[in-house]
Write an enzyme that holds these catalytic residues in place. Structure first.
Site, PDB file in Angstrom:
ATOM      1  N   HIS A   1      -8.773   4.160   3.273  1.00 36.53           N
ATOM      2  CA  HIS A   1      -9.061   4.949   4.472  1.00 36.53           C
ATOM      3  C   HIS A   1     -10.560   5.095   4.749  1.00 36.53           C
ATOM      4  O   HIS A   1     -10.953   5.427   5.856  1.00 36.53           O
ATOM      5  CB  HIS A   1      -8.481   6.354   4.349  1.00 36.53           C
ATOM      6  CG  HIS A   1      -6.996   6.425   4.532  1.00 36.53           C
ATOM      7  ND1 HIS A   1      -6.109   5.799   3.700  1.00 36.53           N
ATOM      8  CD2 HIS A   1      -6.234   7.047   5.470  1.00 36.53           C
ATOM      9  CE1 HIS A   1      -4.876   6.041   4.099  1.00 36.53           C
ATOM     10  NE2 HIS A   1      -4.924   6.798   5.172  1.00 36.53           N
TER      11      HIS A   1
ATOM     12  N   ASP B   1       0.867  -1.172   0.000  1.00 39.11           N
ATOM     13  CA  ASP B   1       0.000   0.000   0.000  1.00 39.11           C
ATOM     14  C   ASP B   1       0.908   1.228   0.000  1.00 39.11           C
ATOM     15  O   ASP B   1       2.101   1.125   0.279  1.00 39.11           O
ATOM     16  CB  ASP B   1      -0.878  -0.003   1.260  1.00 39.11           C
ATOM     17  CG  ASP B   1      -1.841   1.177   1.288  1.00 39.11           C
ATOM     18  OD1 ASP B   1      -2.622   1.317   0.328  1.00 39.11           O
ATOM     19  OD2 ASP B   1      -1.799   1.960   2.244  1.00 39.11           O
ATOM     20  N   SER B   2       0.328   2.390  -0.304  1.00 38.07           N
ATOM     21  CA  SER B   2       1.117   3.625  -0.228  1.00 38.07           C
ATOM     22  C   SER B   2       1.517   3.932   1.211  1.00 38.07           C
ATOM     23  O   SER B   2       2.445   4.700   1.434  1.00 38.07           O
ATOM     24  CB  SER B   2       0.322   4.783  -0.807  1.00 38.07           C
ATOM     25  OG  SER B   2      -0.902   4.917  -0.120  1.00 38.07           O
TER      26      SER B   2
ATOM     27  N   GLU C   1      -6.706  10.332   8.764  1.00 38.08           N
ATOM     28  CA  GLU C   1      -5.374  10.295   9.375  1.00 38.08           C
ATOM     29  C   GLU C   1      -5.294  11.217  10.589  1.00 38.08           C
ATOM     30  O   GLU C   1      -4.534  10.965  11.520  1.00 38.08           O
ATOM     31  CB  GLU C   1      -4.307  10.656   8.338  1.00 38.08           C
ATOM     32  CG  GLU C   1      -4.306   9.628   7.217  1.00 38.08           C
ATOM     33  CD  GLU C   1      -2.957   9.373   6.588  1.00 38.08           C
ATOM     34  OE1 GLU C   1      -2.123  10.291   6.579  1.00 38.08           O
ATOM     35  OE2 GLU C   1      -2.747   8.245   6.092  1.00 38.08           O
TER      36      GLU C   1
ATOM     37  N   CYS D   1     -11.224   3.458  -1.392  1.00 41.09           N
ATOM     38  CA  CYS D   1      -9.949   3.915  -0.821  1.00 41.09           C
ATOM     39  C   CYS D   1      -9.821   3.246   0.533  1.00 41.09           C
ATOM     40  O   CYS D   1     -10.811   3.155   1.282  1.00 41.09           O
ATOM     41  CB  CYS D   1      -9.930   5.436  -0.696  1.00 41.09           C
ATOM     42  SG  CYS D   1      -8.477   6.079   0.159  1.00 41.09           S
TER      43      CYS D   1
ATOM     44  N   CYS E   1      -3.733  -0.864  -2.137  1.00 40.47           N
ATOM     45  CA  CYS E   1      -3.993   0.548  -2.464  1.00 40.47           C
ATOM     46  C   CYS E   1      -4.917   0.623  -3.678  1.00 40.47           C
ATOM     47  O   CYS E   1      -4.612   0.085  -4.742  1.00 40.47           O
ATOM     48  CB  CYS E   1      -2.669   1.231  -2.764  1.00 40.47           C
ATOM     49  SG  CYS E   1      -2.838   2.923  -3.346  1.00 40.47           S
ATOM     50  N   ASN E   2      -6.052   1.303  -3.523  1.00 40.68           N
ATOM     51  CA  ASN E   2      -6.991   1.434  -4.619  1.00 40.68           C
ATOM     52  C   ASN E   2      -6.388   2.186  -5.802  1.00 40.68           C
ATOM     53  O   ASN E   2      -6.636   1.840  -6.953  1.00 40.68           O
ATOM     54  CB  ASN E   2      -8.251   2.173  -4.153  1.00 40.68           C
ATOM     55  CG  ASN E   2      -9.150   1.325  -3.289  1.00 40.68           C
ATOM     56  OD1 ASN E   2     -10.138   0.797  -3.750  1.00 40.68           O
ATOM     57  ND2 ASN E   2      -8.800   1.164  -2.021  1.00 40.68           N
TER      58      ASN E   2
ATOM     59  N   TYR F   1      -0.479   8.166  -2.911  1.00 42.92           N
ATOM     60  CA  TYR F   1      -0.496   7.902  -4.347  1.00 42.92           C
ATOM     61  C   TYR F   1      -1.679   8.602  -5.025  1.00 42.92           C
ATOM     62  O   TYR F   1      -1.658   8.845  -6.233  1.00 42.92           O
ATOM     63  CB  TYR F   1      -0.630   6.394  -4.607  1.00 42.92           C
ATOM     64  CG  TYR F   1       0.614   5.561  -4.345  1.00 42.92           C
ATOM     65  CD1 TYR F   1       1.788   6.118  -3.853  1.00 42.92           C
ATOM     66  CD2 TYR F   1       0.613   4.193  -4.621  1.00 42.92           C
ATOM     67  CE1 TYR F   1       2.916   5.339  -3.621  1.00 42.92           C
ATOM     68  CE2 TYR F   1       1.735   3.406  -4.401  1.00 42.92           C
ATOM     69  CZ  TYR F   1       2.888   3.989  -3.896  1.00 42.92           C
ATOM     70  OH  TYR F   1       3.996   3.213  -3.680  1.00 42.92           O
ATOM     71  N   GLY F   2      -2.688   8.938  -4.234  1.00 41.89           N
ATOM     72  CA  GLY F   2      -3.983   9.352  -4.791  1.00 41.89           C
ATOM     73  C   GLY F   2      -3.994  10.668  -5.529  1.00 41.89           C
ATOM     74  O   GLY F   2      -4.971  10.990  -6.200  1.00 41.89           O
TER      75      GLY F   2
END
Lengths: 260, 260
Positions: free
Chosen positions: B186, B8-9, B150, B184, B71-72, B40-41
């Site tokens: 998150h 993942d990022s 976050e 995503c 990671c999407n 990355y998004g």
């Protein structure tokens, strides 16, 4: 005519570029935005220093006479390594911002806001203590301010903007700060919302503070001279070009991709 | 026993790690969070693909049998390049998420939310059209959801959370979606706030969807077997360890720094 190199983690450093050119029109510039690795504000000192050195070496290879570190996080974490590694004058935004705050404060209560890494480094707190001995410093990280500014949500009347600003700035209001350093390149875009929460507080934009110090180093420039401005980014240029205008105050028509 | 590599990022992919282990206890895992280059998004397909290939090569060198792209954004942008370059089965979250949405929808009105790069790629829109022909898809980027999660601002009663969710999700409510893909890693942390704005809408967590497909590939596991879980990050481990618990649902005591 001096040629100034400026780097930032991305697009925010264009506020520094703009402040320097408003004061010193006719100056040549080379700008590098490290858009492939942004943001720096959540990353460690090791990583930010590593990226900063790579950015600086690229700019040095373009024949600059002076390096300006526009990114507050890189200024807070990487300046000693940059000064050791480059054979050029290197200016960061932290010391000019601290000195401007020392000049602006009336009651010796100074606040500073920035990214998590900038605030955690203690660099501003230390620089303000040196520039203004006897002052008290209240520091606060404001992680949502950068994404708000990049989303274009900056209107002080916007309820989201108002609530986020209030939540972050309440401790500074309670501490009774009379001066606040905007310790991140994105924060001047939120100046209206910040001023609304802290009425009567002097807001110090470190972009303007460093522009004054660059001016003192470079001397007078010839505004009639056709200046050369080069822009480089480490990711593809499209997104950078799309938002650059909001930060620079005029359109950037061309940026070149570079691996550093 | 199969060993699964997951990248993942950053920390968000731990929600996928968690979903896989809830379904397949006893499985060995190697997790890599590219914390030095996250997120990355907001980055281009070229850059996300470049980073994804480096992550995948590191995990392949650790002797994995299957690669999961948690990671999407990487799933949306880099899957063809990963499948071409690795001699391993590679699973991304987009196709399982799209198939789960196709199963969940009752009226054929499917929504998907994700990062700017995920939504701009059109990968979910295309995968949903394939999995559920005749459905209509409404897609929306929600750039502030990651920083909110976050920051730990996820309480549906929090006024900032509520207002941001309302602003992003209003077009989906207006489109009358009956199913929404949380595209995503998150976003499951904001599930309560999202559900509040879209009552009655089926929420598809792509972490759970991919865990089901990993289970189908790997078969039964022995929950009594002492499993080996390794965690690697590209920035220093401190911040990762500090927030990992929120995503994984249990403490991570050790992560190793690695340059990839």
């Amino acid at each position: 005519m001096a040629r100034i190199g400026i780097f930032d983690s991305g697009v925010g450093g264009l506020t520094v570029h703009r402040a320097i050119l408003e004061r010193l029109p006719g100056l040549d510039t080379v700008y590098l935005g490290d858009t492939a690795r942004l943001p720096y504000g959540t990353k460690s000192g090791d990583v930010v220093t590593h990226y900063s050195l790579r950015n600086a070496r690229f700019l040095a290879s373009r024949g600059i006479d002076l390096l300006v570190v526009a990114c507050n996080t890189a200024s807070a974490l990487a300046l000693p390594a940059l000064r050791e590694s480059l054979h050029l004058p290197v200016l960061g935004v932290v010391e000019p911002g601290a000195r401007a705050a020392a000049r602006a404060t009336r009651g010796g209560r100074i606040g500073v806001i920035g990214t998590q890494s900038t605030i955690a480094s203690g660099a501003y707190q230390q620089a303000i203590a040196q520039a203004s001995p006897g002052s008290t410093v209240t520091a606060r990280a404001c992680p949502l301010f950068v994404p708000l500014a990049e989303e274009g949500w900056t209107d002080p009347e916007d309820e989201v903007v108002r609530l986020v600003a209030r939540r972050y700035l309440a401790p500074l209001a309670e501490a009774g700060v009379d001066t606040l350093v905007l310790g991140c390149t994105h924060y001047p875009l939120l100046r209206g919302a910040i001023a609304r929460e802290l009425p009567g507080v002097a807001l110090v934009d470190s972009a303007e503070a460093i522009a004054a110090e660059v001016g003192a180093l470079v001397g007078a420039t010839d505004p009639a001279r056709p200046a050369d401005h080069q822009f480089f980014v480490t990711d593809t240029p499209e997104r950078f070009l799309g938002v650059a205008g909001r930060f620079l105050g005029r359109t950037v028509s061309r940026a070149e991709h570079v691996d550093v």
